[in-house]
Design an enzyme around this catalytic site. Structure first.
Site, mmCIF file in Angstrom:
data_model
loop_
_atom_site.group_PDB
_atom_site.id
_atom_site.type_symbol
_atom_site.label_atom_id
_atom_site.label_comp_id
_atom_site.label_asym_id
_atom_site.label_seq_id
_atom_site.Cartn_x
_atom_site.Cartn_y
_atom_site.Cartn_z
ATOM 1 N N HIS A 26 0.836 -1.201 0.000
ATOM 2 C CA HIS A 26 0.000 0.000 0.000
ATOM 3 C C HIS A 26 0.874 1.256 0.000
ATOM 4 O O HIS A 26 0.583 2.224 -0.695
ATOM 5 C CB HIS A 26 -0.909 0.020 1.241
ATOM 6 C CG HIS A 26 -1.903 -1.110 1.270
ATOM 7 N ND1 HIS A 26 -3.266 -0.903 1.256
ATOM 8 C CD2 HIS A 26 -1.731 -2.452 1.296
ATOM 9 C CE1 HIS A 26 -3.884 -2.076 1.286
ATOM 10 N NE2 HIS A 26 -2.970 -3.032 1.322
ATOM 11 N N ASP B 226 -6.328 5.564 1.787
ATOM 12 C CA ASP B 226 -6.374 4.161 1.381
ATOM 13 C C ASP B 226 -7.811 3.642 1.468
ATOM 14 O O ASP B 226 -8.538 3.968 2.423
ATOM 15 C CB ASP B 226 -5.461 3.362 2.329
ATOM 16 C CG ASP B 226 -5.114 1.997 1.766
ATOM 17 O OD1 ASP B 226 -6.042 1.210 1.521
ATOM 18 O OD2 ASP B 226 -3.921 1.721 1.588
#
Ligand code: UDP
Length: 492
Positions: free
Chosen positions: A22, A126
């Site tokens: 990520h 995110d």
């Protein structure tokens, strides 16, 4: 507002989930904003990942290259001794609630009060950090969601609830795993049970991890737009379908390639690629000594794990295939204590003759090295994109999250590799390696060459991802005046 007043540069706050797959693409985006748009960027890590990144980063180079990028850190809610690695990384799902949210809000409020930088123009959060959307709504700051999966898997996650209602999931691990799943629009003839995300194998529909993903996925639609690290030419039918859920979608991948294509003074040694582990560069020297396209590169990414038996089966399969191999055996890959594996003598000999094992590799450089001809991968999305871009065909052995879906797309949709999910006995490994490097090579190489070219073209000037990044930059610029006014109202 006085339109003649010079506008300060936008200020974007980026919040990744604290895991390698990520952080890397989101840091690439942060760096692109600094270099190509002169934006101010605040990149918010957890304390744990902040420390890992800062141990490895070349601070002088980084500051010189990205003067308008700075880091902040918030707690992840876990006790200091927690390993935060392997499958236990999932614990963070349930601890990044209350405290992290409050601290994230403090960071944003603090940014409002700083003189030298403009207040936050927008937040890029995110797709599994929905608390950032709550905070953005509280503070009236626009928020864009960044899902680090590909479009296909993102779309699939929006159908998990439906799969439960239709009784398709959950299912038991040994149920008919080849049963087709025909009820997801766009995937009518692609997926079998075994190709669904790993959470579909959880035995209880109320399992907190399954429920976490359902909640997070649905929260994403509260954001004003979606960013995906993919490119239009690879997934256009599914990207169009996602258009029914998001007013705007910016497909800007492969981000690592877009970053390189738009950053002229970049060199790999600047250590700005968001790696959380030290890369062992000696494997490049080993690769230099190998014939062209001969080596199979093996890596299972930063989270997947192997039992001792699986490790040995892979090892025998690789040695028996008689192909040179470069294998990343990272700390924590082996479940349990990884210092107690006794290596059978024939594997020692086979590895000395034709293998190289490292703890962590410079993967992008490995994949573009002339000696590498194939990639045995866990099908993490970053690894898959890096392999497609480099034109390296894959053998997929997925384990968790989106990996099962990615590997199906690799083998059946894009036809750029072979899928051996759920099996890793030594004869399967050997057969797969031989097929990839010899038997089926010609056919797969044709598809991957086409996909690799499309990926390269998408990040060149005028390419789809290149233009989509420009649109994203423009749209954030146009948010600036609105946010400034809102922030003002909030302060009165
Ligand atoms: N990676 C690396 N060195 C390694 C193994 C992996 O630099 O030895 C990088 C790889 O290039 C990729 C990332 O780690 O960008 C892993 O992300 P991915 O989405 O493939 O898998 P995850 O680790 O999230 O399961």
């Amino acid at each position: 507002m006085d339109v003649s007043e010079p506008q300060p540069q936008p200020h974007v706050v980026i919040l990744p989930f604290p895991a390698q797959g990520h952080i890397k693409p989101m840091l690439m985006l942060a760096q692109l904003f600094c270099n190509n748009a002169n934006f101010y960027v605040t990149f918010v890590n957890t304390h744990h990942t902040h420390n890992l990144i800062h141990k490895l980063i070349n601070k002088t180079n980084f500051k010189r290259l990205f003067p308008t990028l700075r880091f902040e850190a918030i707690p992840d809610g876990l006790p200091p001794q927690h390993p935060r690695s392997g499958p236990q990384v999932l614990d963070i799902f349930f601890t990044m609630g209350f405290e992290s949210k409050a601290k994230f809000k403090d960071v944003l409020t603090g940014l409002h009060q700083q003189e030298e930088w403009s207040p936050p123009t927008c937040i890029i959060a995110d797709g599994i950090m929905s608390f950032a959307i709550d905070v953005a709504e509280d503070l009236h700051i626009p928020v864009i969601t960044f899902r680090t999966y590909n479009a296909s898997c993102t779309w699939l996650y929006f159908h998990i609830q439906n799969l439960i209602q239709q009784g398709e999931i959950p299912f038991q691990g040994d149920d008919d795993m080849d049963r087709p799943i025909a009820c997801i629009p766009g995937f009518e003839s692609l997926l079998r049970r075994r190709d669904l995300p790993s959470i579909c194998r959880l035995e209880d529909a109320q399992n907190p991890i399954l429920q976490f993903y359902i909640t997070q996925t649905s929260a994403m639609t509260r954001a004003s737009a979606l960013i995906l690290n993919t490119f239009d030419e690879l997934e256009s039918p599914i990207i169009s379908k996602l258009g029914s859920l998001f007013p705007k979608i910016y497909t800007i991948g492969p981000l690592h390639a877009l970053f390189k294509s738009r950053t002229t003074h970049y060199t790999e040694s600047d250590s700005s690629n968001g790696s959380l582990r030290e890369q062992d560069m000696t494997c490049l020297t080993w690769l230099d000594s190998q014939p062209s396209k001969s080596v199979i590169y093996v890596s299972f990414g930063s989270v997947a794990t192997l039992t001792r038996d699986q490790l040995l089966e892979f090892w025998y399969g690789l040695v028996n295939s008689e192909k040179p191999f470069l294998w990343v055996i990272r700390e924590g890959l082996l479940l349990g204590d990884d210092t107690v594996v006794e290596t059978p003598a024939e594997l020692e000999v086979g590895t000395t003759e034709s293998g190289c094992i490292v703890r962590w590799a410079p993967q992008e450089e490995v994949l573009t090295h002339r000696a590498v001809g194939g990639f045995l991968t866990h099908s993490g999305w970053n690894s898959t994109l890096e392999s497609i871009l480099a034109g390296i065909p894959m053998i997929c052995w997925p384990q968790l999250a989106d990996q099962q879906v990615n590997s199906r797309c690799v083998s059946e949709l894009w036809k750029v590799g072979l899928d051996m999910k759920d099996f890793c006995d030594r004869s399967t490994v050997e057969k797969m390696v031989r097929n990839l490097m010899e038997g089926k090579r010609e056919e797969i190489m044709k598809s991957i060459a086409g996909n690799s070219k499309m990926a390269c073209d998408s990040v060149k000037e005028g390419g789809s991802s290149y233009c989509n990044l420009e649109k994203l930059i423009e749209d954030i610029r146009s948010m600036r005046s609105t946010t400034k006014n809102i922030a003002h109202v909030g302060n009165e």
